[in-house]
Design a protein around this motif. Structure first.
Motif, mmCIF file in Angstrom:
data_model
loop_
_atom_site.group_PDB
_atom_site.id
_atom_site.type_symbol
_atom_site.label_atom_id
_atom_site.label_comp_id
_atom_site.label_asym_id
_atom_site.label_seq_id
_atom_site.Cartn_x
_atom_site.Cartn_y
_atom_site.Cartn_z
ATOM 1 N N ASP A 44 0.813 -1.203 0.076
ATOM 2 C CA ASP A 44 0.111 -0.084 0.025
ATOM 3 C C ASP A 44 0.957 1.276 -0.021
ATOM 4 N N ALA A 47 0.286 4.227 2.730
ATOM 5 C CA ALA A 47 0.341 3.830 4.340
ATOM 6 C C ALA A 47 1.694 4.596 4.628
ATOM 7 N N ALA A 55 2.405 -2.614 5.266
ATOM 8 C CA ALA A 55 1.227 -2.222 4.858
ATOM 9 C C ALA A 55 1.106 -2.929 3.604
ATOM 10 N N VAL A 56 -0.150 -3.655 3.224
ATOM 11 C CA VAL A 56 -0.302 -4.524 2.088
ATOM 12 C C VAL A 56 -1.674 -3.976 1.609
ATOM 13 N N ASP A 57 -1.547 -3.691 0.278
ATOM 14 C CA ASP A 57 -3.000 -3.520 -0.455
ATOM 15 C C ASP A 57 -3.531 -4.766 -0.688
ATOM 16 N N TRP A 58 -4.689 -5.254 0.229
ATOM 17 C CA TRP A 58 -5.188 -6.426 0.443
ATOM 18 C C TRP A 58 -6.082 -6.769 -1.018
ATOM 19 N N ASP A 59 -6.793 -5.843 -1.627
ATOM 20 C CA ASP A 59 -7.582 -6.028 -2.799
ATOM 21 C C ASP A 59 -6.515 -6.448 -3.933
ATOM 22 N N THR A 61 -3.606 -7.516 -3.835
ATOM 23 C CA THR A 61 -2.815 -8.693 -3.451
ATOM 24 C C THR A 61 -3.699 -9.994 -3.751
ATOM 25 N N GLN A 331 -0.963 -4.442 -10.824
ATOM 26 C CA GLN A 331 -0.831 -3.117 -9.855
ATOM 27 C C GLN A 331 -0.584 -2.042 -10.140
#
Length: 383
Positions: A44, A47, A55-59, A61, A331
């Motif tokens: 992310d 963040a 921090a991870v961009d879950w959508d 990922t 991404q």
């Protein structure tokens, strides 16, 4: 349209990108080989690093995992490709495992997840190492994922010899609910793993590794070998007990190892299959029909790219993997957890782009060219 690419020698080359994408036909499901892609995480970029170091961009990922499943590949989750030990901490890895396992259950995808000891402080005891493994084992099994027992930096640091490895792995295998994948990651991927299995002599280490498997063959689904030594992998593969798979982790020699010989073959658990998913799925579907030449015809041309991405220092291959995901449109940015996008030079990234474009990996070559040009311009290169 051309693009000017720096070479690292003080000179540049003018490259003509593809104008049309390459498509690959794949017959699903894949049948002749079990093929895992170790998958990267999408950071992310918005963040604050101080507040969320992993921090991870879950959508994005999870969308990438659906992309891998759509091409017939299984997902090897929270492995070194996902920056375990290089930016992705254990709390973030645990959340990644839970979310990806739930997504796998929802779409019918196959998943196995890494169990390690990366929640430990550097100074640890054997008892703490075992407890850390057990904590992560419980998390992965509760998520509904198969287990990959990863090599542990902490165990490598405190183990005094082969007996310590036999003790720790024996205890974990006795506790596991289902057969696991054992992962032997060489020091080229992580220098802290030098001397794993109790010896820097790879022949001696192999004997200990085989002793672990022989003591619990019913608890070992397979072994992942990441030593970048094809001959050693083949020799070990031929000594595995019946029913125990060999999953190649050799990103230099994967076509020949997966094809195999008259004595057997390797399945796959590879970081390079993250950017190669469409080609890998199509290639293995050729093997499903007995078309070995078609399999090699698709995969052999990708080896130059893989050797480039995994060139020394090998542990920074993740940077090239994420670059290609961005160029391919998976991404929206080229940012990595922990700022690892800076781990490779601009000429290295430019060469990765060129080799990937030559291999037909970009679904939209114009988007890839536009993004690569923007990256070059950002760094002062008039592309």
């Amino acid at each position: 349209m051309t693009i000017v690419l720096p070479t690292g020698t003080g000179r540049s080359v003018t490259y003509v990108p593809r104008s049309e994408p390459v498509t690959h036909a794949t017959q699903l499901p894949l049948r002749s080989r079990v093929v895992y892609s170790a998958a990267h995480v999408v950071a992310d970029p918005l963040a604050a690093a101080a507040d969320a170091p992993a921090a991870v961009d879950w959508d994005a990922t999870l969308a990438f995992r659906r992309h891998l499943w759509a091409h017939g590949l299984a997902v090897a989750e929270a492995m070194d490709t996902a920056q375990r030990g290089m930016g992705l901490d254990w709390p973030a890895a645990a959340e990644l495992i839970r979310r990806s396992s739930a997504e796998a259950a929802a779409v019918g995808g196959r998943i196995a997840s890494g169990v390690g000891t990366d929640q430990l402080a550097p100074a640890s005891t054997m008892a703490e190492v075992t407890a850390a493994y057990e904590e992560q084992l419980a998390v992965v099994e509760a998520a509904g994922s198969q287990v990959i027992l990863m090599a542990s930096r902490a165990l490598a640091a405190v183990a005094k010899g082969p007996d310590d490895y036999l003790e720790v792995y024996g205890r974990l295998l006795r506790q596991s609910s289902d057969p696991v994948i054992l992962h032997w990651l060489g020091p080229m991927f992580d220098p802290a793993l030098e001397g794993y299995w109790g010896s820097a002599d790879l022949d001696a280490a192999t004997e200990t590794f085989l002793d672990v498997i022989a003591a619990h063959p019913d608890k070992v689904d397979g072994v992942k070998i990441s030593l970048l030594d094809a001959d050693r992998e083949v020799a070990l593969r031929r000594r595995l007990p019946a029913g125990v798979r060999c999953y190649t982790g050799d990103d230099f020699h994967y076509p020949q190892l997966i094809e195999g010989d008259r004595h057997g073959f390797s399945h796959a658990l590879l970081g390079i299959f993250d950017p190669l998913a469409p080609v890998a799925g199509a290639a293995v579907s050729r093997l499903d029909t007995g078309d070995a030449a078609g399999f090699r015809g698709l995969l052999d041309p990708t080896v130059e790219l893989s050797r480039h991405l995994f060139g020394a220092p090998t542990r920074f291959y993740k940077t090239g993997v994420v670059l290609l995901a961005w160029l391919a449109g998976h991404q929206s940015h080229f940012t990595m957890v922990g700022g690892l996008q800076s781990a490779r030079s601009l000429p290295h990234l430019a060469r990765a782009y060129e080799l990937a474009d030559r291999a037909g990996l970009f679904p939209d070559p114009h988007l890839a060219e536009h993004r690569m040009r923007a990256l070059l311009n950002l760094h002062g290169v008039d592309a």
